[in-house]
Scaffold this motif. Sequence first.
Motif, short mmCIF file in Angstrom:
data_model
loop_
_atom_site.label_atom_id
_atom_site.label_comp_id
_atom_site.label_asym_id
_atom_site.label_seq_id
_atom_site.Cartn_x
_atom_site.Cartn_y
_atom_site.Cartn_z
N SER A 277 -2.95 14.27 -6.49
CA SER A 277 -2.12 13.22 -5.89
C SER A 277 -1.00 12.76 -6.82
CB SER A 277 -2.98 12.01 -5.51
OG SER A 277 -3.90 12.34 -4.49
N TYR A 278 -1.30 12.65 -8.12
CA TYR A 278 -0.33 12.06 -9.05
C TYR A 278 0.25 13.06 -10.05
CZ TYR A 278 -2.21 7.70 -7.20
OH TYR A 278 -2.61 6.69 -6.36
N LYS A 327 -0.89 1.73 -9.11
CA LYS A 327 0.53 1.47 -9.35
C LYS A 327 0.97 2.08 -10.67
CE LYS A 327 4.05 -2.12 -9.58
NZ LYS A 327 4.37 -3.57 -9.53
N GLN A 330 1.49 5.74 -10.08
CA GLN A 330 2.74 5.96 -9.35
C GLN A 330 3.94 5.87 -10.28
OE1 GLN A 330 2.16 2.75 -6.47
NE2 GLN A 330 2.21 4.25 -4.81
N THR A 331 3.89 4.90 -11.21
CA THR A 331 5.01 4.70 -12.12
C THR A 331 5.14 5.89 -13.06
OG1 THR A 331 4.66 2.31 -12.01
CG2 THR A 331 5.99 3.14 -13.83
N GLN A 333 4.15 8.90 -12.49
CA GLN A 333 4.58 10.03 -11.68
C GLN A 333 6.10 9.99 -11.46
OE1 GLN A 333 3.23 10.00 -7.57
NE2 GLN A 333 2.96 12.22 -7.60
N LEU A 346 9.07 0.32 -8.77
CA LEU A 346 7.71 0.11 -9.27
C LEU A 346 7.65 -0.79 -10.49
CD1 LEU A 346 6.48 3.77 -8.80
CD2 LEU A 346 5.57 1.78 -7.60
#
Length: 502
Positions: A277-278, A327, A330-331, A333, A346
């Motif tokens: 996913s990341y 989060k 995500q950042t 990534q 983000l």
Amino acid sequence: MKRQGSVGQGLAILVVLGLGGSLATVPAAAEEPKTPQVEWGRCPDDVVAEAAPTELQCATVPVPLDYADPEGEQIDLTVSRLAAADPDKRRGVLMLNPGGPGGSGLALSALLVAQGLPSSVTDRYDLIGMDTRGIGHSTPVSCGFPADSPYYSNIPPYAVDDAAVTAQAKVAEQAAEQCAGNDDGRLRHITTANTARDLDRIRAALGEEKTSYLGYSYGTALGAAYASMFPERADRIVLDSNIGDTHLDRDGMRRYALGMEESLPDFAKWAARRHDSYGLGRTPAQVRASYLTIAGALDKAPVAGIDGSIFRLLTFGHLYKQTQYPKLAQTWQAMLEGDEAAVRRLSAVPGETADGALSPNDNALTVFLSVTCNDVEWPEDVDTYRRGVAEDRERYPLFGAATANITPCAFWPYAPAERPVEIDSEGPRNVLLLQNRRDASTPHRGGKMLREKFGDRARLVSVDGSGHGVYVLGDNSCALNTTTRYLVEGEMPAKDTFCRAD
């Protein structure tokens, strides 16, 4: 990005200009003051909004600015109350502190209730929150840091080399001069010892012979000081996520780097299981390597205003709670992919503000500096920090070159008025210490240090968990039940306790 660190982050370094002579002796407290009856009323609007839907009452308590001159200038402390839900079961007051120093605690009782504070506790205690001296609604102080101030965080920036330490020294000196130039005579009196004296004045104003206490992060230093200065008035004391003493010092600051090293592996394991996913790495070692790769690249070329220093601070702050892991992933990534729009969204970098506007963190940073600089002497030589940065960059490569860096206390204009409060191991066995095994800002070592200093007065509950905050704020049933039994029944563990992960 919210550049100011979370509750309990940061530390500072003290260099006193013209230091000489012995430190003054200030009594723990003067003769019991004739305090006025507390008159409860409506809380300030911002507190009402923050506490909603819980309804609190607020009041002010006057205390001396300088306890060496108790009849001199008085300042007002604003306190809040969530009254015991069952008057027939009420056993007293439980004072609360969220940490900092510089954190507002007026709405803390409402936060704890929202997080699941057991009704057996809220039935028995009036929960007393407060803005401690200098904070928020308690005669606030200000260094006047502008919104665009280069001093924006209570943790100094990661120093990539010696030149970065030298550059930060200039920022630190300017910040100290800013505080000196805006001081109205109150900054030097904002200390842990004076705040502990304030707690005792509040206790007296409430008409209580004793007070119980629950403090988080820096709040453990304040609680340890109170239990040491007023052992006969301290009832049931819970110190959660301990910094290791009654004050923040340079060694404590450098332990943040240890906390980062101990905490990042939990995130790395989490992210490795979600590699598809990341894309941060299929093993924890690869995730750690991604962190170093991203930081190094940002040191050379920032993305969307985020350089390597801010990236490291951002990561440190997101290790406080496992709920922040997604989060953070995500950042990372977005940074690996060079997606500036996603990084900007983000990390929430603030835009430019109007000329002359104060930083939204001005009050918190001012109190943080006042307490840490006034509590204890810090090394004055910039080379001391330069050597520390070099040592910790090798010893703790994730964050050591930040937490060993120099801060405004290296140029603070005031000498400490008294020596730091010493832990008193003589007294009732009434101090319960809570500590996660892996905590970025207060590593487990801090709990062990305070346990040793308190001796048989204390018991340590160590939790096989990650994050900052154990009781109610964490998610461990053993620690929750152990602490609730102590607050409600007074049942202290017979020995130090290890709580396995749920």
